[in-house]
Design an enzyme around this catalytic site. Structure first.
Site, PDB file in Angstrom:
ATOM      1  N   GLU A  16      31.782  38.304 107.262  1.00 20.14           N
ATOM      2  CA  GLU A  16      31.621  39.754 107.398  1.00 20.14           C
ATOM      3  C   GLU A  16      30.236  40.150 107.917  1.00 20.14           C
ATOM      4  O   GLU A  16      29.793  41.285 107.726  1.00 20.14           O
ATOM      5  CB  GLU A  16      31.906  40.444 106.062  1.00 20.14           C
ATOM      6  CG  GLU A  16      33.331  40.279 105.585  1.00 20.14           C
ATOM      7  CD  GLU A  16      33.639  41.101 104.357  1.00 20.14           C
ATOM      8  OE1 GLU A  16      33.618  42.341 104.446  1.00 20.14           O
ATOM      9  OE2 GLU A  16      33.895  40.511 103.297  1.00 20.14           O
TER      10      GLU A  16
ATOM     11  N   ASP B 214      41.288  50.020  96.391  1.00 16.55           N
ATOM     12  CA  ASP B 214      42.371  50.191  97.349  1.00 16.55           C
ATOM     13  C   ASP B 214      43.713  50.037  96.647  1.00 16.55           C
ATOM     14  O   ASP B 214      43.869  49.178  95.763  1.00 16.55           O
ATOM     15  CB  ASP B 214      42.251  49.169  98.473  1.00 16.55           C
ATOM     16  CG  ASP B 214      40.955  49.322  99.256  1.00 16.55           C
ATOM     17  OD1 ASP B 214      40.438  50.449  99.338  1.00 16.55           O
ATOM     18  OD2 ASP B 214      40.451  48.308  99.780  1.00 16.55           O
TER      19      ASP B 214
ATOM     20  N   GLU C  61      42.596  45.877  95.071  1.00 12.86           N
ATOM     21  CA  GLU C  61      41.276  45.293  94.813  1.00 12.86           C
ATOM     22  C   GLU C  61      40.242  46.389  94.684  1.00 12.86           C
ATOM     23  O   GLU C  61      40.472  47.542  95.069  1.00 12.86           O
ATOM     24  CB  GLU C  61      40.877  44.342  95.938  1.00 12.86           C
ATOM     25  CG  GLU C  61      40.718  45.000  97.294  1.00 12.86           C
ATOM     26  CD  GLU C  61      40.332  44.008  98.383  1.00 12.86           C
ATOM     27  OE1 GLU C  61      39.813  42.930  98.061  1.00 12.86           O
ATOM     28  OE2 GLU C  61      40.546  44.331  99.564  1.00 12.86           O
TER      29      GLU C  61
ATOM     30  N   ARG D 191      34.750  51.065  95.778  1.00 18.15           N
ATOM     31  CA  ARG D 191      35.961  51.644  96.372  1.00 18.15           C
ATOM     32  C   ARG D 191      37.154  50.778  95.974  1.00 18.15           C
ATOM     33  O   ARG D 191      37.120  49.560  96.163  1.00 18.15           O
ATOM     34  CB  ARG D 191      35.849  51.689  97.899  1.00 18.15           C
ATOM     35  CG  ARG D 191      36.934  52.527  98.575  1.00 18.15           C
ATOM     36  CD  ARG D 191      37.007  52.277 100.061  1.00 18.15           C
ATOM     37  NE  ARG D 191      37.714  51.034 100.366  1.00 18.15           N
ATOM     38  CZ  ARG D 191      37.222  50.056 101.114  1.00 18.15           C
ATOM     39  NH1 ARG D 191      36.014  50.141 101.641  1.00 18.15           N
ATOM     40  NH2 ARG D 191      37.936  48.964 101.340  1.00 18.15           N
TER      41      ARG D 191
ATOM     42  N   GLY E 219      32.131  49.487 102.825  1.00 14.24           N
ATOM     43  CA  GLY E 219      31.504  49.797 104.104  1.00 14.24           C
ATOM     44  C   GLY E 219      30.678  51.069 104.033  1.00 14.24           C
ATOM     45  O   GLY E 219      31.074  52.039 103.396  1.00 14.24           O
TER      46      GLY E 219
ATOM     47  N   SER F  72      37.369  42.442 103.755  1.00 14.95           N
ATOM     48  CA  SER F  72      37.697  42.982 105.077  1.00 14.95           C
ATOM     49  C   SER F  72      38.989  42.429 105.662  1.00 14.95           C
ATOM     50  O   SER F  72      39.163  42.355 106.866  1.00 14.95           O
ATOM     51  CB  SER F  72      36.546  42.734 106.071  1.00 14.95           C
ATOM     52  OG  SER F  72      35.447  43.554 105.755  1.00 14.95           O
TER      53      SER F  72
ATOM     54  N   TYR G   5      38.506  48.204 111.716  1.00 12.13           N
ATOM     55  CA  TYR G   5      37.278  48.302 112.492  1.00 12.13           C
ATOM     56  C   TYR G   5      37.459  48.535 113.988  1.00 12.13           C
ATOM     57  O   TYR G   5      36.522  48.980 114.642  1.00 12.13           O
ATOM     58  CB  TYR G   5      36.433  47.041 112.270  1.00 12.13           C
ATOM     59  CG  TYR G   5      36.080  46.834 110.817  1.00 12.13           C
ATOM     60  CD1 TYR G   5      35.245  47.719 110.157  1.00 12.13           C
ATOM     61  CD2 TYR G   5      36.609  45.763 110.095  1.00 12.13           C
ATOM     62  CE1 TYR G   5      34.937  47.543 108.806  1.00 12.13           C
ATOM     63  CE2 TYR G   5      36.305  45.571 108.755  1.00 12.13           C
ATOM     64  CZ  TYR G   5      35.463  46.462 108.121  1.00 12.13           C
ATOM     65  OH  TYR G   5      35.168  46.292 106.802  1.00 12.13           O
TER      66      TYR G   5
ATOM     67  N   ASN H  29      36.272  47.046  95.822  1.00 13.47           N
ATOM     68  CA  ASN H  29      35.174  46.596  96.687  1.00 13.47           C
ATOM     69  C   ASN H  29      33.847  47.050  96.086  1.00 13.47           C
ATOM     70  O   ASN H  29      33.598  48.256  95.969  1.00 13.47           O
ATOM     71  CB  ASN H  29      35.331  47.200  98.083  1.00 13.47           C
ATOM     72  CG  ASN H  29      36.633  46.783  98.740  1.00 13.47           C
ATOM     73  OD1 ASN H  29      36.721  45.738  99.342  1.00 13.47           O
ATOM     74  ND2 ASN H  29      37.656  47.614  98.599  1.00 13.47           N
TER      75      ASN H  29
END
Length: 303
Positions: free
Chosen positions: A14, A250, A264, A248, A270, A141, A209, A266
């Site tokens: 990443e 998801d 998950e 964050r 980002g 990611s 992305y 994070n």
């Protein structure tokens, strides 16, 4: 003036994502006019890089293994430098998808069925009835995520190919149909719910992305009850994992079964102005420089 070292780059898969986050945060920190900002592209000599920079605070912009799994957090603590985002234990547990799912289950947050497999096992026979998803246990990611569709006769060939670089420890997880949701948490506050809309099979790296890969709906157009449940689950996950700073989580939401499943959390989400958490903060009236300032002032060093 407080000296802030923005650490980004590194050597994980990443790296490019990390550089985008780090340079954006450094720019935002400078825009506040409150900090002496230095940028560090992390190498294996990061300890010396930090000693040379002598920062008061580290703004951690690293992503992936080494940067958000507790390793670099331990280095910051050994050096006695306050740092942003989660601590060692929370980072390590959240990065391991199966360990974090065990924590979710213990706290009554619904998870998808999964089994631990090696890539040899997953390539030899179906570990679950298709459709299912193969995931590296400790990558971010969506690197190394493989979708196995319903009706597929054989497991994914890519797992045993020479191009595979995501290790042998994998997880096969049931595929949850429906909508892709994401919720940011800032301290003790769940921000709002974003729906990620993509024409791809799932929210993979390119959907995240690549230009035009996805569209963010902020706030998500959901029944009020579903929004409330997603906000509650994200904050509960943040707290159950022992997180601090910004995270964050998801989710997948199956409309037909009214099933909200966490995927998950994070711990290093980002951080460009168009990333999910900054978008949610902006929706609530918190500018990107204000968000970055909050993270810097929230930094700590437990030891």
């Amino acid at each position: 003036m407080k000296r802030v070292a923005v650490v980004y780059g590194g050597w994980s898969s990443e790296r490019d994502v990390s550089i985008s986050s780090g340079t954006a945060m450094a720019k935002a920190a400078r825009e506040t006019g409150k900090y002496d900002v230095i940028e560090i592209d992390a190498t294996r000599e990061l300890a010396q890089q930090l000693k040379d920079a002598a920062p008061d605070v580290v703004l951690n912009g690293l992503h992936g293994p080494g940067g958000e799994d507790g390793c670099v957090q331990g280095l910051f603590e050994v050096l006695g430098i306050p740092y942003t985002h989660c601590g060692v234990a929370a980072s390590a547990v959240a990065m391991d998808k199966r360990k974090s799912k065990a924590v979710y289950a213990q706290n009554d947050i619904e998870i998808a069925k999964d089994v631990k497999v090696t890539r040899a096992e997953a390539s030899a026979e179906h570990p679950l009835e298709p459709p299912y998803v193969i995931k590296p246990i400790a990558e971010g990611s969506s690197f190394g995520v493989v979708m196995v569709k319903k009706g597929t006769n054989a497991p994914a060939d890519i797992l045993m190919s020479e191009s595979w670089t995501y290790g042998d420890n994998l997880m096969a997880e049931e595929f949850i149909p429906g909508r892709e949701l994401s919720v940011g948490v800032m301290g003790d506050r769940a921000l709002c719910v974003t729906e990620i809309v993509t024409l791809r099979e799932f929210y993979d790296f390119d959907a995240k992305y690549a230009s035009g890969g996805s569209r963010h709906v902020v706030p998500a157009d959901l029944p009020e009850d579903v929004t409330r449940r997603a906000l509650k689950a994200s904050l509960k996950a943040h707290q159950a994992l022992g997180c601090r700073g910004v995270t964050r989580s998801d989710f997948r939401y199956d409309d037909e079964r009214d099933r909200l499943v966490i995927l998950e959390t994070n711990t290093q989400p980002g951080m460009t102005p168009t990333s999910l958490v900054p978008e949610q903060a902006a929706h609530l009236g918190i500018s990107f420089p204000e968000l970055v300032e909050w993270m810097i002032e929230d930094a700590s060093c437990p030891r």
